[in-house]
Design a protein around this motif. Sequence first.
Motif, PDB file in Angstrom:
ATOM      1  N   GLY A   4      -9.678  68.383 -72.936  1.00 40.32           N
ATOM      2  CA  GLY A   4      -8.671  69.066 -72.125  1.00 40.32           C
ATOM      3  C   GLY A   4      -8.922  70.553 -72.174  1.00 40.32           C
ATOM      4  N   PRO A   5      -8.051  71.330 -71.501  1.00 36.27           N
ATOM      5  CA  PRO A   5      -8.297  72.772 -71.396  1.00 36.27           C
ATOM      6  C   PRO A   5      -8.023  73.544 -72.687  1.00 36.27           C
ATOM      7  N   ASP A   6      -7.352  72.888 -73.655  1.00 36.27           N
ATOM      8  CA  ASP A   6      -7.007  73.618 -74.880  1.00 36.27           C
ATOM      9  C   ASP A   6      -7.951  73.315 -76.042  1.00 36.27           C
ATOM     10  N   PHE A   7      -8.983  72.545 -75.777  1.00 37.57           N
ATOM     11  CA  PHE A   7      -9.893  72.150 -76.857  1.00 37.57           C
ATOM     12  C   PHE A   7     -10.607  73.364 -77.445  1.00 37.57           C
ATOM     13  N   VAL A   8     -10.947  74.309 -76.581  1.00 40.80           N
ATOM     14  CA  VAL A   8     -11.661  75.519 -77.018  1.00 40.80           C
ATOM     15  C   VAL A   8     -11.162  76.659 -76.129  1.00 40.80           C
ATOM     16  N   SER A   9     -11.126  77.877 -76.685  1.00 43.48           N
ATOM     17  CA  SER A   9     -10.611  78.989 -75.878  1.00 43.48           C
ATOM     18  C   SER A   9     -11.672  79.450 -74.879  1.00 43.48           C
ATOM     19  N   VAL A  10     -11.176  80.035 -73.799  1.00 38.88           N
ATOM     20  CA  VAL A  10     -12.078  80.586 -72.788  1.00 38.88           C
ATOM     21  C   VAL A  10     -12.963  81.658 -73.420  1.00 38.88           C
ATOM     22  N   ASP A  11     -12.385  82.463 -74.310  1.00 39.73           N
ATOM     23  CA  ASP A  11     -13.177  83.518 -74.965  1.00 39.73           C
ATOM     24  C   ASP A  11     -14.330  82.938 -75.762  1.00 39.73           C
ATOM     25  N   GLU A  12     -14.050  81.812 -76.455  1.00 35.58           N
ATOM     26  CA  GLU A  12     -15.126  81.220 -77.254  1.00 35.58           C
ATOM     27  C   GLU A  12     -16.239  80.661 -76.352  1.00 35.58           C
ATOM     28  N   VAL A  13     -15.849  80.030 -75.257  1.00 36.07           N
ATOM     29  CA  VAL A  13     -16.881  79.530 -74.321  1.00 36.07           C
ATOM     30  C   VAL A  13     -17.711  80.704 -73.811  1.00 36.07           C
ATOM     31  N   LYS A  14     -17.023  81.780 -73.426  1.00 33.85           N
ATOM     32  CA  LYS A  14     -17.743  82.940 -72.894  1.00 33.85           C
ATOM     33  C   LYS A  14     -18.686  83.523 -73.937  1.00 33.85           C
ATOM     34  N   SER A  15     -18.222  83.580 -75.196  1.00 33.00           N
ATOM     35  CA  SER A  15     -19.083  84.215 -76.189  1.00 33.00           C
ATOM     36  C   SER A  15     -20.265  83.303 -76.559  1.00 33.00           C
ATOM     37  N   LEU A  16     -20.047  81.981 -76.592  1.00 32.78           N
ATOM     38  CA  LEU A  16     -21.177  81.064 -76.832  1.00 32.78           C
ATOM     39  C   LEU A  16     -22.190  81.157 -75.686  1.00 32.78           C
ATOM     40  N   ALA A  17     -21.672  81.203 -74.461  1.00 35.02           N
ATOM     41  CA  ALA A  17     -22.561  81.272 -73.292  1.00 35.02           C
ATOM     42  C   ALA A  17     -23.386  82.564 -73.337  1.00 35.02           C
ATOM     43  N   ALA A  18     -22.729  83.653 -73.663  1.00 34.89           N
ATOM     44  CA  ALA A  18     -23.448  84.940 -73.709  1.00 34.89           C
ATOM     45  C   ALA A  18     -24.469  84.941 -74.843  1.00 34.89           C
ATOM     46  N   ALA A  19     -24.064  84.439 -76.020  1.00 34.17           N
ATOM     47  CA  ALA A  19     -24.965  84.466 -77.180  1.00 34.17           C
ATOM     48  C   ALA A  19     -26.228  83.645 -76.919  1.00 34.17           C
ATOM     49  N   HIS A  20     -26.083  82.562 -76.163  1.00 28.71           N
ATOM     50  CA  HIS A  20     -27.242  81.681 -75.938  1.00 28.71           C
ATOM     51  C   HIS A  20     -27.835  81.843 -74.541  1.00 28.71           C
ATOM     52  N   ARG A  21     -27.337  82.831 -73.790  1.00 31.59           N
ATOM     53  CA  ARG A  21     -27.803  83.067 -72.411  1.00 31.59           C
ATOM     54  C   ARG A  21     -27.769  81.786 -71.576  1.00 31.59           C
ATOM     55  N   LEU A  22     -26.635  81.107 -71.654  1.00 32.79           N
ATOM     56  CA  LEU A  22     -26.437  79.884 -70.873  1.00 32.79           C
ATOM     57  C   LEU A  22     -25.274  80.099 -69.908  1.00 32.79           C
ATOM     58  N   ALA A  23     -25.389  79.518 -68.721  1.00 32.16           N
ATOM     59  CA  ALA A  23     -24.242  79.492 -67.816  1.00 32.16           C
ATOM     60  C   ALA A  23     -23.497  78.175 -68.044  1.00 32.16           C
TER      61      ALA A  23
END
Length: 262
Positions: free
Chosen positions: A45-64
């Motif tokens: 669901g939408p509360d499993f992980v925060s939007v900030d955490e998704v954004k920071s994982l995506a940025a750290a690994h250069r993934l969209a």
Amino acid sequence: MKSAITLSQVPEALAGPFVLRTPLPEAFATAAAIGFDAVELFLPGPDFVSVDEVKSLAAAHRLAIAAVGTGAGMLRHGLSITDPTEEKRVAALEFVFSMIDFGGQFGAPAILGSMQGKTGDLDILAASLRRCADRAARHGIPFIYEPLNRYETSLFNRLADAAKFLDHHDLKNVVLLADLFHMNIEERDLPSAIREAGKHIGHVHFADSNRQAMGFGHTAPQPIIAALQEIQYTGYLSAEIFPLPDPESAARQTMLSIRSLI
Ligand code: LER
Ligand code: MN
């Protein structure tokens, strides 16, 4: 065209066609190490992980983030946006809206797969799709509708029928998901189906005939890629496949296949 790999965090989907299942930081790292451009998220669901955490994982690994699935609404809560009971339909729409709003914050469109329901009324489907499309438009992204094989839904099994339906109802912000596994069951010819659906195709689930990594079954991928190039498809080839013989081998085989084709 860009590459993506599915990443599931839904315990109820253990038998499902999702490749990476380790906790998010590890799964993002694996996807990046193998060379994918993006991950497709299948979350409870939408509360499993925060939007900030998704954004920071995506940025750290250069993934969209290629897309977010909504299937947990069906798997966990039995919800469908064509449910004949209004109360349940409203709950289903609320779940899908919450996933649209979640993904919208990092530019990832939501996918309607199993939450379309196994059976349903086409007018209800059109009305519900319109509401999802309007919600997605708030984020400047489309909403993705996925025709499924006959064992999963009686609504739309083939791309051309779904494309006509979108045109008929003037559902402009809805794009189609061409899942090569479902298409292998339902379409007469995969490249022709892709050409016919043309501009409507907005996402691809890249799977071989047996729903394993491309190259592990008997689908001929080259004419499919040629058809996608012909319709000027520039979206994702996202591996929604079984993690066989193991997640990393399935992911590596997908990457080998995509690199040899494009
Ligand atoms: C979801 O993308 C899908 O392809 C379905 O088979 C899941 O029920
Ligand atoms: Mn799919």
